[in-house]
Write a protein that holds these residues in place. Structure first.
Motif, short mmCIF file in Angstrom:
data_model
loop_
_atom_site.label_atom_id
_atom_site.label_comp_id
_atom_site.label_asym_id
_atom_site.label_seq_id
_atom_site.Cartn_x
_atom_site.Cartn_y
_atom_site.Cartn_z
N ALA A 39 0.84 -1.20 0.00
CA ALA A 39 0.00 0.00 0.00
C ALA A 39 0.88 1.25 0.00
O ALA A 39 0.52 2.26 -0.60
N THR A 40 2.02 1.17 0.64
CA THR A 40 2.95 2.30 0.64
C THR A 40 3.43 2.60 -0.77
O THR A 40 3.47 3.77 -1.18
N ASN A 41 3.80 1.57 -1.53
CA ASN A 41 4.21 1.78 -2.92
C ASN A 41 3.11 2.48 -3.72
O ASN A 41 3.40 3.41 -4.49
N ILE A 42 1.89 2.04 -3.54
CA ILE A 42 0.76 2.61 -4.28
C ILE A 42 0.51 4.05 -3.83
O ILE A 42 0.29 4.94 -4.65
N SER A 43 0.56 4.29 -2.53
CA SER A 43 0.38 5.64 -2.01
C SER A 43 1.40 6.60 -2.59
O SER A 43 1.07 7.70 -3.05
N VAL A 44 2.66 6.18 -2.58
CA VAL A 44 3.74 7.03 -3.12
C VAL A 44 3.54 7.25 -4.62
O VAL A 44 3.76 8.36 -5.13
N GLY A 45 3.10 6.23 -5.33
CA GLY A 45 2.83 6.38 -6.75
C GLY A 45 1.73 7.39 -7.02
O GLY A 45 1.86 8.25 -7.90
N TYR A 46 0.64 7.31 -6.25
CA TYR A 46 -0.43 8.28 -6.41
C TYR A 46 0.06 9.68 -6.04
O TYR A 46 -0.29 10.67 -6.69
N TRP A 47 0.87 9.75 -4.98
CA TRP A 47 1.41 11.05 -4.58
C TRP A 47 2.24 11.65 -5.72
O TRP A 47 2.10 12.84 -6.03
N GLN A 48 3.11 10.85 -6.35
CA GLN A 48 3.94 11.39 -7.41
C GLN A 48 3.08 11.86 -8.60
O GLN A 48 3.35 12.91 -9.18
N LEU A 49 2.07 11.10 -8.94
CA LEU A 49 1.17 11.52 -10.00
C LEU A 49 0.51 12.86 -9.65
O LEU A 49 0.42 13.76 -10.49
N ALA A 50 0.06 13.00 -8.42
CA ALA A 50 -0.55 14.26 -7.98
C ALA A 50 0.44 15.40 -8.09
O ALA A 50 0.10 16.50 -8.55
N ARG A 51 1.69 15.17 -7.70
CA ARG A 51 2.71 16.22 -7.76
C ARG A 51 2.98 16.63 -9.21
O ARG A 51 3.08 17.80 -9.52
N VAL A 52 3.11 15.65 -10.08
CA VAL A 52 3.38 15.95 -11.49
C VAL A 52 2.27 16.83 -12.05
O VAL A 52 2.53 17.87 -12.68
N TYR A 53 1.03 16.44 -11.82
CA TYR A 53 -0.07 17.21 -12.38
C TYR A 53 -0.19 18.58 -11.72
O TYR A 53 -0.54 19.57 -12.39
N ALA A 54 0.13 18.70 -10.46
CA ALA A 54 0.11 20.00 -9.79
C ALA A 54 1.19 20.92 -10.38
O ALA A 54 0.92 22.09 -10.68
N VAL A 55 2.38 20.38 -10.55
CA VAL A 55 3.47 21.17 -11.13
C VAL A 55 3.10 21.65 -12.53
O VAL A 55 3.44 22.76 -12.92
N LEU A 56 2.39 20.82 -13.26
CA LEU A 56 1.99 21.18 -14.62
C LEU A 56 0.69 22.00 -14.65
O LEU A 56 0.17 22.30 -15.73
N GLN A 57 0.18 22.34 -13.46
CA GLN A 57 -1.02 23.16 -13.34
C GLN A 57 -2.27 22.49 -13.92
O GLN A 57 -3.16 23.15 -14.45
#
Length: 156
Positions: free
Chosen positions: A58-76
């Motif tokens: 679940a930690t791997n999945i959580s971190v993966g979702y977090w990175q996706l969220a960060r990428v999309y936030a950075v790209l606005q």
């Protein structure tokens, strides 16, 4: 049997390699549009490969979702950032992950709401993140979250 083990190791290595490549792109100051797209694809690729690892956590999945969220936030791209931040919180909460991961789930939500111009919701999530930070025992991890939460306003 041996082939399955190789496939599992290959998926794990692809997941890690793509994750790290995304970090390199996130830290790059002057990304091109092509690099922005590459960053999106690599973030999704990393996540996909993690889901194919036999002993994914679940930690791997959580971190993966977090990175996706960060990428999309950075790209606005706020809606996508919010979607993945919500998934990050859901998996973190449902699996009772350590405070470090819970704090980052709220950090992702705060950042996504900021991108969407929803200041109140962003502030609420930032405060939840700060409350959880105090529960993180590892000082280095605590500092990572604190540093990231302070970049939200300046990065939007």
């Amino acid at each position: 049997m041996k082939e399955t083990k190789v496939v599992n190791l290959t998926n794990r290595q692809h997941a890690v390699n793509c994750f790290n490549a995304v970090w390199d792109l996130l830290e790059k100051v002057d990304r091109t549009k092509q690099e922005d797209e590459e960053m999106i694809h690599k973030a999704h690729s990393s996540f996909y490969h993690w889901t194919k690892v036999k002993d994914v956590t679940a930690t791997n999945i959580s971190v993966g979702y977090w990175q996706l969220a960060r990428v999309y936030a950075v790209l606005q791209i706020g809606e996508r950032a919010l979607y993945y931040a919500e998934r990050c919180l859901e998996i973190s909460f449902n699996n009772n992950l350590e405070p470090f991961y819970m704090a980052y789930a709220h950090e992702a939500l705060s950042r996504a709401y900021a991108v969407l111009g929803k200041e109140n919701e962003s502030s609420v999530q930032k405060e939840k993140c700060k409350e959880i930070i105090s529960k993180i025992e590892n000082e280095e991890y605590k500092q990572l979250v604190e540093n990231d939460i302070h970049t939200i306003e300046s990065s939007i």
